[in-house]
Write a protein that holds these residues in place. Structure first.
Motif, PDB file in Angstrom:
ATOM      1  N   LEU A 159       0.717  -1.049   0.031  1.00 39.55           N
ATOM      2  CA  LEU A 159      -0.058   0.084  -0.082  1.00 39.55           C
ATOM      3  C   LEU A 159       0.879   1.172   0.032  1.00 39.55           C
ATOM      4  N   THR A 160       1.699   1.368   0.913  1.00 41.32           N
ATOM      5  CA  THR A 160       2.958   2.337   0.513  1.00 41.32           C
ATOM      6  C   THR A 160       3.427   2.687  -0.509  1.00 41.32           C
ATOM      7  N   PHE A 161       3.884   1.639  -1.069  1.00 41.23           N
ATOM      8  CA  PHE A 161       4.502   1.508  -2.576  1.00 41.23           C
ATOM      9  C   PHE A 161       3.533   2.123  -3.588  1.00 41.23           C
ATOM     10  N   TYR A 162       2.244   1.426  -3.544  1.00 41.63           N
ATOM     11  CA  TYR A 162       0.985   2.175  -4.353  1.00 41.63           C
ATOM     12  C   TYR A 162       0.978   3.612  -4.304  1.00 41.63           C
ATOM     13  N   ILE A 163       0.727   4.173  -2.871  1.00 37.24           N
ATOM     14  CA  ILE A 163       0.491   5.536  -2.779  1.00 37.24           C
ATOM     15  C   ILE A 163       1.712   6.349  -3.454  1.00 37.24           C
ATOM     16  N   LEU A 164       2.961   6.089  -3.018  1.00 34.96           N
ATOM     17  CA  LEU A 164       4.139   6.676  -3.489  1.00 34.96           C
ATOM     18  C   LEU A 164       4.243   6.634  -5.046  1.00 34.96           C
ATOM     19  N   HIS A 165       4.112   5.549  -5.424  1.00 31.03           N
ATOM     20  CA  HIS A 165       4.094   5.183  -7.027  1.00 31.03           C
ATOM     21  C   HIS A 165       3.363   5.895  -7.708  1.00 31.03           C
ATOM     22  N   HIS A 170       4.378   9.391 -10.217  1.00 31.55           N
ATOM     23  CA  HIS A 170       3.646   9.676 -11.496  1.00 31.55           C
ATOM     24  C   HIS A 170       3.146  10.804 -11.479  1.00 31.55           C
ATOM     25  N   HIS A 171       3.518  11.733 -10.377  1.00 26.62           N
ATOM     26  CA  HIS A 171       2.869  13.234 -10.722  1.00 26.62           C
ATOM     27  C   HIS A 171       3.395  14.099 -11.563  1.00 26.62           C
ATOM     28  N   TYR A 269       3.541   2.217 -20.479  1.00 21.46           N
ATOM     29  CA  TYR A 269       3.091   3.442 -20.166  1.00 21.46           C
ATOM     30  C   TYR A 269       3.953   4.269 -19.469  1.00 21.46           C
ATOM     31  N   GLY A 270       3.921   5.582 -19.795  1.00 22.90           N
ATOM     32  CA  GLY A 270       4.848   6.495 -18.955  1.00 22.90           C
ATOM     33  C   GLY A 270       3.907   7.189 -17.955  1.00 22.90           C
TER      34      GLY A 270
END
Length: 315
Positions: A159-165, A170-171, A269-270
């Motif tokens: 979950l931490t990885f998902y949020i940061l990733h 990807h911001h 994708y990028g």
């Protein structure tokens, strides 16, 4: 994004990381080691003056390299992929191009290992005052917790990885600066499983590893280490041409866990249309609308290459 731009991104990360590290070591030289930990800054400065910290860095870095090499060799051998080095795709290995899969992975380990050891030495030296509750006796909290902590830690890590990733790397403000280099490995290989720069590694390696440790939950230190070593192998397989679907083994496992096809799809994708942000479970992508269960455009080429390899073996 061309190879030159990728190289410039890595250069920026190395420059920033080196500048910050040099500044911290300079500040540490002005302070005496402390037996107390009061605030992140004071703890870090104290660790940089600690001989045990530097010894553990020297021991853990070659171990981290061996884990990576063993993981990447296994993944690349079992699930080989031929890549065309053109456009934005760097070579897999190169003595002169530091954007190669292997070189960037080693660079990430070189910068990430000292950061990880800051947390471990800090916990050993300051105990609960460090904010972590890592313990060394595997049965200190009983057999049930010794086993149950593994899925709990993995869920928190993922979950931490998902949020940061998704929302940091990807911001639009940070993607080109921190993460676009990793997406230059398109298609990825087992060697690019952990190929991230010294700033990107903070968000993909250090924070998912350490944030779960600050929620007041006791975790066995060596179990955490072992889980993250296995996640290195998992990352290498995710980036390989492995066509095994977890769904072929179990319907629930296929529903629950992302397979290599899913993470390969992420690499197609990028910044736009990005999907499959979590590297372990599908639940976060499914619940938050970012799951894409189609296959990347190079998957057919992979199958053709795999078929040719099998045919050559049969001759």
């Amino acid at each position: 994004m061309g190879i030159g731009e990728f190289g410039s991104g890595v250069a920026m990360e190395v420059t920033a990381f080196t500048a910050v590290s040099a500044t911290l070591y300079y500040l540490a030289s002005l302070h005496e080691p402390s037996d107390t930990c009061s605030g992140v800054y004071n703890c870090v400065i104290s660790m940089l003056n600690d001989e045990e910290y530097h010894l553990r860095c020297m021991i853990s870095f070659p171990i981290a390299i061996l884990i990576y090499l063993a993981s990447a060799v296994t993944a690349a051998t079992m699930f080989p992929r031929k890549v065309a080095v053109r456009g934005s795709r760097p070579p897999i290995a190169s003595f002169h191009n530091w954007s190669a899969d292997i070189n960037v992975s080693l660079l990430g380990l070189l910068s990430g290992t000292p950061m990880i050891q800051l947390f471990h030495v800090c916990n050993d030296k300051y105990g609960d005052a460090s904010g972590m509750r890592l313990y060394k006796d595997p049965f200190q909290y009983g057999l049930i917790w010794a086993v149950a902590q593994i899925p709990i830690y993995l869920l928190m890590w993922d979950l931490t990885f998902y949020i940061l990733h998704r929302w940091v790397l990807h911001h639009p403000l940070f993607y080109k600066l921190l993460h676009s280099g990793h997406h230059a490995f398109r298609p990825p290989t087992g060697w690019s499983g952990i190929a991230v720069g010294p700033l990107d590694v903070i968000f993909e390696g250090i924070l998912p590893y350490t944030i779960p440790l600050f929620f007041g939950i006791p975790f066995h230190e060596y179990t955490v280490n072992a889980v993250n070593a296995l996640l290195t192998f998992h990352a290498c397989v995710l980036h390989s041409s492995c066509h095994a679907e977890y769904g072929n083994l179990s319907g629930f496992l296929g529903w629950l866990m992302i397979s290599p096809i899913g993470h390969n799809m992420h690499h197609q994708y990028g910044l736009k249309n990005a999907c499959n942000f979590a590297p372990i479970f599908k639940i976060w992508d499914r619940w938050l609308g970012t799951l894409n269960e189609t296959e990347p455009f190079w998957w057919k080429t992979d199958r053709k290459q795999s078929s040719e390899i099998e045919s050559s073996k049969g001759k």
